[in-house]
Scaffold this active site. Structure first.
Site, short mmCIF file in Angstrom:
data_model
loop_
_atom_site.label_atom_id
_atom_site.label_comp_id
_atom_site.label_asym_id
_atom_site.label_seq_id
_atom_site.Cartn_x
_atom_site.Cartn_y
_atom_site.Cartn_z
N LYS A 197 33.61 -44.49 -66.05
CA LYS A 197 33.42 -44.28 -64.61
C LYS A 197 34.72 -43.85 -63.94
O LYS A 197 34.75 -42.91 -63.15
CB LYS A 197 32.92 -45.58 -63.97
N ARG B 171 35.80 -46.61 -52.71
CA ARG B 171 37.19 -46.27 -52.47
C ARG B 171 37.62 -44.97 -53.16
O ARG B 171 38.47 -44.25 -52.66
CB ARG B 171 38.07 -47.43 -52.92
N CYS C 46 35.23 -52.38 -53.16
CA CYS C 46 35.24 -53.82 -53.39
C CYS C 46 36.26 -54.51 -52.50
O CYS C 46 37.32 -53.98 -52.22
CB CYS C 46 35.58 -54.12 -54.86
N PRO D 74 46.02 -49.90 -50.16
CA PRO D 74 46.25 -48.84 -49.18
C PRO D 74 46.43 -47.48 -49.83
O PRO D 74 46.77 -47.39 -51.03
CB PRO D 74 47.54 -49.28 -48.49
N ASP E 276 48.59 -45.23 -48.65
CA ASP E 276 49.82 -44.66 -48.09
C ASP E 276 50.57 -43.82 -49.12
O ASP E 276 51.22 -42.83 -48.76
CB ASP E 276 50.72 -45.76 -47.54
N LEU E 277 50.48 -44.18 -50.42
CA LEU E 277 51.17 -43.39 -51.44
C LEU E 277 50.56 -41.99 -51.57
O LEU E 277 51.28 -41.01 -51.80
CB LEU E 277 51.15 -44.11 -52.79
N ILE F 139 48.31 -56.90 -59.73
CA ILE F 139 47.88 -55.61 -59.17
C ILE F 139 47.22 -55.79 -57.81
O ILE F 139 47.60 -55.15 -56.82
CB ILE F 139 46.91 -54.89 -60.13
N ARG G 157 27.49 -50.43 -60.16
CA ARG G 157 28.58 -49.50 -59.86
C ARG G 157 29.37 -49.13 -61.11
O ARG G 157 30.01 -48.08 -61.15
CB ARG G 157 29.54 -50.10 -58.82
#
Length: 419
Positions: A22, A94, A118, A124, A126-127, A330, A400
């Site tokens: 996936k 996401r 999830c 975020p 932002d990277l 993580i 999913r």
């Protein structure tokens, strides 16, 4: 709403065909946006996340044809009608943010809703945005949307990820293929799914070197062409079923996968007493004849222990001999399965980002509730070894990421049924 009922205590034996990954399929599908030529993807799993990505691409004007009999998806973005990825689709998953890089690279502008998925941490983007800005994109955030534009196209540049980001690496990798000049992405994610994307992009005409290392060098090209690409096996699914064999005292042959996809997990399984034997197109996992041994783990970027296997390892360790410390580095909110496992008799104590698991002699079936994708399957694993009946609620999370889960487990003797 569907539920899954498991009557545990059965030793699993048989063969399980591992599906396509996936987490490799989703960025590969987004890569179709980089060209007006068709992209043919083989070995794509039939999952709700795949359907969500197909829906998003369709809304952008991509022609998406799914051949379920062959697990092939044909995508063609030769007639894009929109560069806006709307909230009602992106909120479901996401990984939808993966359309950001390809769209700004090819169409020079895009509007992408901030993503959902999830509830296991902030995760975020932002990277992604800082990387695109390094390539010359103008970024603004307005009313929950990322607005990105590069009127004169993206320009190749060096960019170092302050922390490893898989989707961030994938987004910038795709964007850089059409940027002018050379891009160097340092501290890049080394996950096999990133390498799979890079190999597919090269087959489309991209010029990417350093695949499999933490430094990817991309020489921009004017356009990409059509190709056919087969998605790699899902290492998270393979690891999950390997632990199912170990938990239940069974022996399962995992078809279509290899130890190279999860080097750290294989080492840890062996330390726990599990036997792994690899032959052509088959990885046999055999439980020890005595009790499993407790083994500490810490989640890390590849080739370290995958965060997507942490919940499953906790289920495994809940019946192992001794104690095991599981440390999550993580995501900051990925122990939501702990209370549910404890309802089944597990002895787990959480201390910040670590969980101490003291193995018990047996788990007992109970009604439990899934909170996210990997937490869901950890409860399935626990149910397979628990005494009595386990009823798992909110199993839509499973759909999913696990293709034909009940069918595959039943094929190995499990008493499992979707209600």
């Amino acid at each position: 709403m569907d539920k899954i009922r498991i009557r545990g205590g059965i030793s699993l034996k048989g063969d399980i065909k591992i599906s396509g990954a996936k987490n490799a399929s989703l960025p590969l599908m987004a890569a179709c946006l980089l060209t007006d030529k068709p992209l043919y993807l083989c070995n794509v799993p039939n999952l709700s996340d795949i359907s969500s990505m197909a829906q998003l691409l369709s809304q952008l004007g991509v022609s998406v044809t799914r051949h379920k009999d062959t697990n092939t998806v044909e995508l063609c973005a030769n007639n894009l009608s929109s560069t806006t990825a709307p909230y009602d689709v992106v909120r479901k998953m996401r990984a939808s943010v993966l359309v950001l890089g390809p769209l700004v690279a090819r169409e020079k502008q895009t509007h992408v809703s901030l993503p959902g998925g999830c509830a296991i941490g902030t995760r975020p983007i932002d990277l992604h945005l800082k990387g695109l800005e390094a390539l010359g994109a103008l970024i603004s955030l307005e009313e929950g949307y990322v607005h990105a534009k590069a009127p004169h196209g993206l320009i190749g540049a060096p960019f170092t990820f302050p922390t490893v980001s898989v989707t961030g690496t994938e987004n910038l990798l795709m964007a850089a293929t059409l940027a002018k000049g050379q891009t160097r992405l340092m501290n890049s994610a080394r996950e096999p799914e990133v390498g799979d994307l890079a190999h597919c992009l090269n087959a489309m005409g991209a010029k990417i070197s350093g695949i499999g290392t933490d430094t990817l060098v991309i020489e921009g090209v004017d356009k990409l062409e059509s190709t056919t690409h087969s998605v790699i096996a899902d290492r998270i699914e393979a690891g999950t079923y390997a632990m199912a064999a170990a938990l239940t005292g069974g022996e399962i042959c995992l078809l279509g996968t290899t130890l190279q996809l999860f080097p750290t997990l294989s080492t840890l399984l062996k330390r726990a007493g599990v036997t792994l034997k690899e032959t052509q197109n088959c990885l046999t996992v055999k439980a020890p004849t005595t009790r499993l041994q407790g083994v500490d783990v810490m989640t890390e970027p590849f080739p370290g222990f995958a965060t997507d296997l942490q919940a499953q390892w906790m289920a495994l360790m809940s019946v192992a001999k001794g104690a095991a410390m599981i440390t999550e580095t993580i995501f900051e909110n990925r122990f939501m399965h702990v209370p549910e496992l404890c309802r089944m008799g597990a002895n787990i104590t959480v201390h910040g980002s670590s969980a101490l698991v003291r193995g018990v002699n047996k788990l007992k079936g109970a009604p439990v509730m899934a909170t996210d994708l990997r937490a869901s399957v950890s409860l399935v694993l626990a149910g397979l070894v628990a005494e009595g009946e386990t009823l798992i609620n909110r199993v839509y999370h499973l759909d999913r990421g696990y293709e034909k889960l009940e069918e595959k487990l039943r094929g190995c003797g499990a008493d499992i049924q979707r209600l």
